[in-house]
Write a protein that holds these residues in place. Structure first.
Motif, PDB file in Angstrom:
ATOM      1  N   LEU A 154       0.962  -0.838   0.149  1.00  0.00           N
ATOM      2  CA  LEU A 154      -0.316   0.154   0.380  1.00  0.00           C
ATOM      3  C   LEU A 154       0.963   1.274  -0.184  1.00  0.00           C
ATOM      4  CD1 LEU A 154      -2.731  -1.034   2.667  1.00  0.00           C
ATOM      5  CD2 LEU A 154      -3.041  -1.065  -0.297  1.00  0.00           C
ATOM      6  N   ILE A 155       0.248   2.481  -0.466  1.00  0.00           N
ATOM      7  CA  ILE A 155       1.117   3.224  -0.158  1.00  0.00           C
ATOM      8  C   ILE A 155       0.235   4.720   0.332  1.00  0.00           C
ATOM      9  CG2 ILE A 155       1.474   5.504  -1.637  1.00  0.00           C
ATOM     10  CD1 ILE A 155       2.724   4.391  -4.596  1.00  0.00           C
ATOM     11  N   GLY A 156       1.019   5.650   1.351  1.00  0.00           N
ATOM     12  CA  GLY A 156       0.579   6.065   2.103  1.00  0.00           C
ATOM     13  C   GLY A 156       0.562   7.927   1.386  1.00  0.00           C
ATOM     14  N   LEU A 192      -4.108   2.609  -1.967  1.00  0.00           N
ATOM     15  CA  LEU A 192      -3.460   4.179  -1.756  1.00  0.00           C
ATOM     16  C   LEU A 192      -4.122   4.328  -0.381  1.00  0.00           C
ATOM     17  CD1 LEU A 192      -4.650   6.086  -4.869  1.00  0.00           C
ATOM     18  CD2 LEU A 192      -1.771   4.709  -4.172  1.00  0.00           C
ATOM     19  N   ILE A 193      -3.585   5.265   0.653  1.00  0.00           N
ATOM     20  CA  ILE A 193      -4.128   5.669   2.123  1.00  0.00           C
ATOM     21  C   ILE A 193      -3.633   7.035   1.650  1.00  0.00           C
ATOM     22  CG2 ILE A 193      -4.210   5.074   4.249  1.00  0.00           C
ATOM     23  CD1 ILE A 193      -4.958   3.191   3.308  1.00  0.00           C
ATOM     24  N   LEU A 194      -4.904   7.711   1.243  1.00  0.00           N
ATOM     25  CA  LEU A 194      -4.255   9.519   2.039  1.00  0.00           C
ATOM     26  C   LEU A 194      -5.106   9.789   2.857  1.00  0.00           C
ATOM     27  CD1 LEU A 194      -4.030  11.434  -0.434  1.00  0.00           C
ATOM     28  CD2 LEU A 194      -6.550  11.295  -1.188  1.00  0.00           C
ATOM     29  N   GLY A 195      -4.133  10.545   3.236  1.00  0.00           N
ATOM     30  CA  GLY A 195      -4.434  11.112   4.609  1.00  0.00           C
ATOM     31  C   GLY A 195      -5.170  12.117   4.299  1.00  0.00           C
ATOM     32  N   LEU A 196      -6.527  12.111   5.432  1.00  0.00           N
ATOM     33  CA  LEU A 196      -7.055  13.215   4.761  1.00  0.00           C
ATOM     34  C   LEU A 196      -7.447  14.714   6.036  1.00  0.00           C
ATOM     35  CD1 LEU A 196     -10.175  14.360   3.390  1.00  0.00           C
ATOM     36  CD2 LEU A 196     -11.455  13.143   5.697  1.00  0.00           C
ATOM     37  N   PRO A 197      -7.404  16.041   5.763  1.00  0.00           N
ATOM     38  CA  PRO A 197      -6.773  16.769   6.797  1.00  0.00           C
ATOM     39  C   PRO A 197      -8.202  17.456   7.464  1.00  0.00           C
ATOM     40  CG  PRO A 197      -5.811  18.179   4.597  1.00  0.00           C
ATOM     41  CD  PRO A 197      -6.949  16.254   4.453  1.00  0.00           C
ATOM     42  N   ARG A 198      -8.316  17.014   8.532  1.00  0.00           N
ATOM     43  CA  ARG A 198      -9.582  17.395   9.712  1.00  0.00           C
ATOM     44  C   ARG A 198      -9.142  18.577  10.319  1.00  0.00           C
ATOM     45  NH1 ARG A 198     -12.435  11.753   9.701  1.00  0.00           N
ATOM     46  NH2 ARG A 198     -14.188  11.650   8.225  1.00  0.00           N
ATOM     47  N   ASN A 199     -10.213  19.242  10.737  1.00  0.00           N
ATOM     48  CA  ASN A 199     -10.095  19.748  11.797  1.00  0.00           C
ATOM     49  C   ASN A 199      -9.701  19.442  13.368  1.00  0.00           C
ATOM     50  OD1 ASN A 199      -9.956  22.164  10.053  1.00  0.00           O
ATOM     51  ND2 ASN A 199     -12.257  22.212  10.560  1.00  0.00           N
ATOM     52  N   LEU A 200      -9.139  19.557  14.604  1.00  0.00           N
ATOM     53  CA  LEU A 200      -9.326  19.642  16.188  1.00  0.00           C
ATOM     54  C   LEU A 200     -10.662  18.504  15.780  1.00  0.00           C
ATOM     55  CD1 LEU A 200      -6.169  21.773  17.012  1.00  0.00           C
ATOM     56  CD2 LEU A 200      -6.158  18.834  16.358  1.00  0.00           C
TER      57      LEU A 200
END
Length: 155
Positions: free
Chosen positions: A19-21, A71-79
Motif C-alpha cells: 500500500l502507498i500512504g 492507496l491510503i490518502l491522509g484526510l486533513p480534518r480540523n481538530l
C-alpha cells in the motif's frame, strides 16, 4: 473507489500487496510504502506538485513499479473533526485519482501527523533544511503506519 470504511477497503485490496500512504500538501505529495505483508511503513518519495495529470502519472508509475494494491490518502480534518477547505481538496484529489486508476483509496484521518513528524525530526536533531526535505514523506509514513496498525487489528 474511495472510502473511509476500513472493511470495504480491506475487501477491495485483498489480503496482501503493498500500500502507498500519501500526505497531500499544496506543494508536495509525500509518499510512503508498506511491505507486502502490510506491517511496516517506510518513507518512499516526495513528489513536487506541478500539474495534476503529471503528478498522478508519477504516482501511478510508482504504484505499478511496486505492485501496489491500494492507496491510503491522509484526510486533513480540523481538530474538532470538522472538514475545511483542505479536506475538501483532498476528497477532490481522491475523486480525480479514481478517474485515472482502479486502485482503491482509503481516506485516513491525519490530524497532527505533520506536527508529529516535525517533532520527531527535531528530536533527531535534524537541521531545518533537512526537515523540509523529508517532512512530507515522514508524515506519509505516519499516516500509512497508523492505517496499517488499524487494518491489521481487524483481521
Amino acid at each position: 473507489m474511495t472510502t473511509e470504511d476500513q472493511a470495504q477497503f480491506r475487501l477491495a485490496v485483498g489480503p496482501s500487496g503493498r500500500l502507498i500512504g500519501i500526505d497531500a500538501g499544496t506543494k508536495t505529495l509525500g509518499l510512503a510504502l508498506s511491505d507486502v505483508r502490510r506491517t511496516i511503513a517506510s518513507p518512499l518519495e516526495t513528489i513536487r506538485r506541478t500539474k495534476f495529470t503529471a503528478d498522478a502519472m508519477r504516482l501511478f508509475a510508482i504504484a505499478a513499479e511496486h505492485e501496489v494494491a491500494g492507496l491510503i490518502l491522509g484526510l486533513p480534518r480540523n481538530l474538532d473533526g470538522t472538514e475545511g477547505p483542505r479536506a475538501q481538496a483532498t476528497r477532490a484529489l481522491a475523486r480525480n485519482f479514481n478517474k485515472m486508476s482502479p486502485l482503491p483509496v482509503l481516506l485516513w484521518d491525519e490530524r497532527l501527523t505533520t506536527a508529529e513528524a516535525e517533532r520527531m525530526l527535531i528530536a533527531a536533531d535534524q537541521s531545518r533544511k533537512r526537515r523540509a526535505e523529508v517532512i512530507d514523506k515522514l508524515a506519509a509514513t505516519i499516516i500509512l503506519q497508523s492505517a496499517l496498525d488499524r487494518l491489521n487489528q481487524a483481521t
